[in-house]
Each structure stands twice: as structure tokens, then as C-alpha cells.
Design a protein around this motif. Structure first.
Motif, PDB file in Angstrom:
ATOM      1  N   LEU A   1      -3.849  22.131 -14.741  1.00  0.00           N
ATOM      2  CA  LEU A   1      -4.819  21.132 -15.177  1.00  0.00           C
ATOM      3  C   LEU A   1      -4.080  19.849 -15.567  1.00  0.00           C
ATOM      4  CD1 LEU A   1      -7.891  20.874 -15.688  1.00  0.00           C
ATOM      5  CD2 LEU A   1      -7.449  21.563 -18.061  1.00  0.00           C
ATOM      6  N   GLN A   2      -4.585  18.721 -15.092  1.00  0.00           N
ATOM      7  CA  GLN A   2      -3.927  17.451 -15.361  1.00  0.00           C
ATOM      8  C   GLN A   2      -4.931  16.395 -15.816  1.00  0.00           C
ATOM      9  OE1 GLN A   2      -2.275  15.563 -11.843  1.00  0.00           O
ATOM     10  NE2 GLN A   2      -3.958  16.276 -10.559  1.00  0.00           N
ATOM     11  N   SER A   3      -4.403  15.350 -16.404  1.00  0.00           N
ATOM     12  CA  SER A   3      -5.228  14.243 -16.884  1.00  0.00           C
ATOM     13  C   SER A   3      -4.743  12.955 -16.238  1.00  0.00           C
ATOM     14  CB  SER A   3      -5.130  14.133 -18.409  1.00  0.00           C
ATOM     15  OG  SER A   3      -5.835  13.009 -18.877  1.00  0.00           O
ATOM     16  N   HIS A   4      -5.646  12.232 -15.590  1.00  0.00           N
ATOM     17  CA  HIS A   4      -5.295  10.968 -14.941  1.00  0.00           C
ATOM     18  C   HIS A   4      -5.541   9.799 -15.896  1.00  0.00           C
ATOM     19  CE1 HIS A   4      -4.694  12.798 -11.030  1.00  0.00           C
ATOM     20  NE2 HIS A   4      -5.840  13.452 -11.173  1.00  0.00           N
ATOM     21  N   GLY A   5      -5.010   8.649 -15.510  1.00  0.00           N
ATOM     22  CA  GLY A   5      -5.298   7.431 -16.253  1.00  0.00           C
ATOM     23  C   GLY A   5      -4.457   7.210 -17.493  1.00  0.00           C
ATOM     24  N   GLN A   6      -3.358   7.974 -17.638  1.00  0.00           N
ATOM     25  CA  GLN A   6      -2.498   7.775 -18.793  1.00  0.00           C
ATOM     26  C   GLN A   6      -1.557   6.596 -18.555  1.00  0.00           C
ATOM     27  OE1 GLN A   6      -0.467  11.202 -20.239  1.00  0.00           O
ATOM     28  NE2 GLN A   6      -2.278  12.508 -20.254  1.00  0.00           N
TER      29      GLN A   6
ATOM     30  N   GLU B   1      10.120  26.524 -27.298  1.00  0.00           N
ATOM     31  CA  GLU B   1       9.619  25.155 -27.394  1.00  0.00           C
ATOM     32  C   GLU B   1       9.809  24.513 -26.022  1.00  0.00           C
ATOM     33  OE1 GLU B   1       8.061  23.836 -29.836  1.00  0.00           O
ATOM     34  OE2 GLU B   1       8.406  25.298 -31.422  1.00  0.00           O
ATOM     35  N   SER B   2       8.730  24.172 -25.358  1.00  0.00           N
ATOM     36  CA  SER B   2       8.790  23.589 -24.023  1.00  0.00           C
ATOM     37  C   SER B   2       8.354  22.137 -24.060  1.00  0.00           C
ATOM     38  CB  SER B   2       7.891  24.379 -23.061  1.00  0.00           C
ATOM     39  OG  SER B   2       8.297  25.723 -22.988  1.00  0.00           O
ATOM     40  N   PHE B   3       9.025  21.315 -23.267  1.00  0.00           N
ATOM     41  CA  PHE B   3       8.654  19.904 -23.161  1.00  0.00           C
ATOM     42  C   PHE B   3       7.969  19.686 -21.825  1.00  0.00           C
ATOM     43  CE2 PHE B   3      11.878  19.976 -26.395  1.00  0.00           C
ATOM     44  CZ  PHE B   3      11.430  19.028 -27.312  1.00  0.00           C
ATOM     45  N   ILE B   4       6.690  19.331 -21.898  1.00  0.00           N
ATOM     46  CA  ILE B   4       5.830  19.222 -20.727  1.00  0.00           C
ATOM     47  C   ILE B   4       5.408  17.763 -20.540  1.00  0.00           C
ATOM     48  CG2 ILE B   4       3.702  20.050 -19.644  1.00  0.00           C
ATOM     49  CD1 ILE B   4       5.753  22.243 -20.152  1.00  0.00           C
ATOM     50  N   PRO B   5       5.397  17.261 -19.303  1.00  0.00           N
ATOM     51  CA  PRO B   5       4.888  15.901 -19.070  1.00  0.00           C
ATOM     52  C   PRO B   5       3.470  15.770 -19.619  1.00  0.00           C
ATOM     53  CG  PRO B   5       6.003  16.715 -17.120  1.00  0.00           C
ATOM     54  CD  PRO B   5       5.920  17.879 -18.060  1.00  0.00           C
ATOM     55  N   SER B   6       3.208  14.686 -20.306  1.00  0.00           N
ATOM     56  CA  SER B   6       1.950  14.539 -21.037  1.00  0.00           C
ATOM     57  C   SER B   6       0.716  14.644 -20.149  1.00  0.00           C
ATOM     58  CB  SER B   6       1.930  13.204 -21.787  1.00  0.00           C
ATOM     59  OG  SER B   6       2.105  12.122 -20.887  1.00  0.00           O
ATOM     60  N   ARG B   7       0.825  14.314 -18.870  1.00  0.00           N
ATOM     61  CA  ARG B   7      -0.351  14.396 -18.004  1.00  0.00           C
ATOM     62  C   ARG B   7      -0.833  15.835 -17.817  1.00  0.00           C
ATOM     63  NH1 ARG B   7       0.812  12.921 -11.852  1.00  0.00           N
ATOM     64  NH2 ARG B   7       1.982  11.181 -12.753  1.00  0.00           N
TER      65      ARG B   7
ATOM     66  N   LEU C   1     -10.301  23.208  -5.349  1.00  0.00           N
ATOM     67  CA  LEU C   1     -10.504  22.734  -6.710  1.00  0.00           C
ATOM     68  C   LEU C   1     -10.614  21.209  -6.742  1.00  0.00           C
ATOM     69  CD1 LEU C   1      -7.804  24.981  -8.435  1.00  0.00           C
ATOM     70  CD2 LEU C   1     -10.259  25.434  -8.219  1.00  0.00           C
ATOM     71  N   GLY C   2     -11.129  20.701  -7.858  1.00  0.00           N
ATOM     72  CA  GLY C   2     -11.310  19.265  -8.003  1.00  0.00           C
ATOM     73  C   GLY C   2     -10.017  18.525  -8.285  1.00  0.00           C
ATOM     74  N   PRO C   3     -10.082  17.188  -8.379  1.00  0.00           N
ATOM     75  CA  PRO C   3      -8.891  16.363  -8.582  1.00  0.00           C
ATOM     76  C   PRO C   3      -8.219  16.576  -9.934  1.00  0.00           C
ATOM     77  CG  PRO C   3     -10.895  15.054  -8.810  1.00  0.00           C
ATOM     78  CD  PRO C   3     -11.314  16.384  -8.285  1.00  0.00           C
ATOM     79  N   GLU C   4      -8.919  17.238 -10.861  1.00  0.00           N
ATOM     80  CA  GLU C   4      -8.305  17.502 -12.170  1.00  0.00           C
ATOM     81  C   GLU C   4      -7.242  18.610 -12.102  1.00  0.00           C
ATOM     82  OE1 GLU C   4     -12.031  20.124 -12.066  1.00  0.00           O
ATOM     83  OE2 GLU C   4     -11.328  18.201 -11.280  1.00  0.00           O
ATOM     84  N   TRP C   5      -7.124  19.229 -10.942  1.00  0.00           N
ATOM     85  CA  TRP C   5      -6.131  20.298 -10.770  1.00  0.00           C
ATOM     86  C   TRP C   5      -5.041  19.839  -9.819  1.00  0.00           C
ATOM     87  CZ3 TRP C   5      -6.244  24.468 -13.820  1.00  0.00           C
ATOM     88  CH2 TRP C   5      -7.456  24.796 -14.444  1.00  0.00           C
ATOM     89  N   ASP C   6      -3.804  19.954 -10.253  1.00  0.00           N
ATOM     90  CA  ASP C   6      -2.647  19.600  -9.426  1.00  0.00           C
ATOM     91  C   ASP C   6      -2.111  20.878  -8.793  1.00  0.00           C
ATOM     92  OD1 ASP C   6      -0.334  18.709  -8.255  1.00  0.00           O
ATOM     93  OD2 ASP C   6       0.365  17.575 -10.002  1.00  0.00           O
ATOM     94  N   THR C   7      -2.116  20.937  -7.469  1.00  0.00           N
ATOM     95  CA  THR C   7      -1.687  22.132  -6.753  1.00  0.00           C
ATOM     96  C   THR C   7      -0.277  21.998  -6.184  1.00  0.00           C
ATOM     97  OG1 THR C   7      -2.738  21.301  -4.726  1.00  0.00           O
ATOM     98  CG2 THR C   7      -4.051  22.743  -6.139  1.00  0.00           C
ATOM     99  N   ALA C   8       0.438  20.952  -6.574  1.00  0.00           N
ATOM    100  CA  ALA C   8       1.796  20.758  -6.080  1.00  0.00           C
ATOM    101  C   ALA C   8       2.719  21.848  -6.632  1.00  0.00           C
ATOM    102  CB  ALA C   8       2.306  19.374  -6.473  1.00  0.00           C
TER     103      ALA C   8
END
Length: 246
Positions: A180-185, A199-205, A229-236
Motif C-alpha cells: 500500500l502506498q500514498s501518492h502526492g507526498q 526497527e525498520s526504516f521504510i520510505p514514507s510513501r 488492484l488500484g493505483p494505491e497498490w505498488d506491485t513493483a
């Protein structure tokens, strides 16, 4: 065919355990030099402990050998009551294995699984998943896993806004995960997401809040095997790399 075999094994272990238990009780009641007051304790202790161990297992394999050796030693030290102890152990072992097979059979039949718990109805699965989701704290409660056949939905992290969410219509395929990802950041900064002792460091998107994840959970429950799935899901490929486990 496999289900029939499993059912036959359950009956075999149960019947053998019952026969051993009945024989031990008969020996306690009618055997020479037997004493119910002295024998009943070892019998019940051996039965209860053995049933528990063979149902749930021990954390380390070497403890199984120590467990078996302790029963032999204690049985010899107790004398006549030791026979009750050993009879309870043998019967409990059969009941414990049968219990484990029953539990395994129940899990296999369940339509949904929420954090390892088999659930038959969508309503109950939704309720159980929501209960787990609402207490994620990144420590003791740090993961939600919902399964439906080959489909899988995962959330890791802590409330209210440090959650990483994945889904897959075929969990056996490592390349079909979506995150799950968030666009527009404005920027893609690293966010620290706790999960157990890690403790994991994850890209904020890819870090979501509870509201977004709750909606994603609802969509998964409606159509868990959806491959598109919709654009809110990154399948890369990064989707699989970002799965958090502990």
C-alpha cells in the motif's frame, strides 16, 4: 482421501489412549497391593502433563528427550504408583496427538485464518481482523495476517500512523505481492517502523495510517483473490522487499 486418513488417525490414537487409560484404572482399582489414594495423583499428573506436551509441543527438541527420560526415572522411583504415572503418560500421549490432529483438521477446513486462528464466516473474520488491527502497538502486538485460500493480507507496525500494509492473491508467488502506498507526498523520507524487536526504516510513501489500512482491509475481505488492484497498490519488486517480519 487425506481427510479420511486424518480422521482414521484421530480415532486410532483416541481409542488406543482410552484402552491404555482403562487398563491403568483397572490396575489401580483391582491390582495387587494397589492403593487408590496413592495412585490417583500420579495417574492424573502423568495424564495431564503428557496430553499438554504432545498437543502443544516443547520449544526445543532436546527437551523432548529430557521429558521422556524424566517420566522413566520418576516412574521407577515411585514404585507401584509409578505404574500409574507411566500409564497416564502413555494414554496422555495418545490423547495429545489426537487433539493436535483435530486442531490441524479444523484449521485446514476454515475459510479464513486471522493470525493463525481458523474462522468460518466472513463476519467473524472481519471482526477478528479488526480487533487485531486496533491493538497494533509495534511491540507485543505488531502484526496482522489474514488468509483466505492462497490470498494473504498483512499489516505490520504500530498505531496510529506507522503501518506497512501488503496483500497478495497468491502468497506462494513472491513476485505477486503489492504494498500500500500514498501518492502526492512532497518528499520520500525514511520513517522508523517498529515491529517487535526490529526497527525498520521504510520510505514514507509506503507508511500508512490506521484509516487507510482499515479501508484496505475491507477491500481485501470483499475480494481477497483480486489480481488487479488500484493505483494505491505498488506491485513493483520493492513490495516483497518491504515485507516486515519478526
Amino acid at each position: 482421501m487425506a481427510g479420511k486418513k486424518n480422521r482414521n488417525e484421530i480415532w486410532s490414537y483416541s481409542i488406543f489412549g482410552a484402552v491404555v487409560l482403562a487398563g491403568t484404572v483397572a490396575l489401580m482399582l483391582f491390582g495387587v497391593n494397589s492403593s487408590v489414594s496413592a495412585d490417583i495423583g500420579p495417574l492424573l499428573a502423568g495424564l495431564a502433563l503428557s496430553t499438554y506436551v504432545f498437543r502443544f509441543g516443547l520449544p526445543w527438541r532436546w527437551l523432548n528427550f529430557l521429558f521422556l527420560a524424566s517420566f522413566l526415572v520418576v516412574g521407577m522411583l515411585l514404585g507401584q504408583p509409578g505404574l500409574m504415572w507411566m500409564g497416564g503418560y502413555l494414554a496422555g500421549a495418545q490423547f495429545g496427538v489426537a487433539w493436535r490432529l483435530v486442531a490441524k483438521k479444523s484449521e485446514m477446513k476454515a475459510t479464513w485464518t486471522v493470525n493463525g486462528r481458523g474462522i468460518d464466516t466472513l463476519t467473524e473474520a472481519r471482526k477478528a481482523a479488526k480487533q487485531v488491527l486496533d491493538i497494533l502497538d509495534g511491540e507485543l502486538h505488531h502484526r496482522l495476517v489474514v488468509e483466505h485460500g492462497p490470498a494473504r493480507f498483512e499489516v505490520a507496525g504500530s498505531l496510529p500512523s506507522k503501518l506497512v500494509c501488503h496483500r497478495n492473491h497468491d502468497a506462494d508467488n513472491d513476485f505477486s505481492w503489492a504494498v500500500l502506498q500514498s501518492h502526492g507526498q512532497a518528499e520520500d523520507r525514511p520513517v522508523e517502523v517498529p515491529i517487535g524487536r526490529i526497527e525498520s526504516f521504510i520510505p514514507s510513501r509506503y507508511v500508512s495510517d490506521i484509516g487507510t489500512v482499515d479501508e484496505a482491509l475491507k477491500e481485501f475481505l470483499k475480494n481477497p483473490t483480486a489480481a488487479s488492484l488500484g493505483p494505491e497498490w505498488d506491485t513493483a519488486e520493492i513490495a516483497f522487499d518491504l515485507r516486515l517480519s519478526a
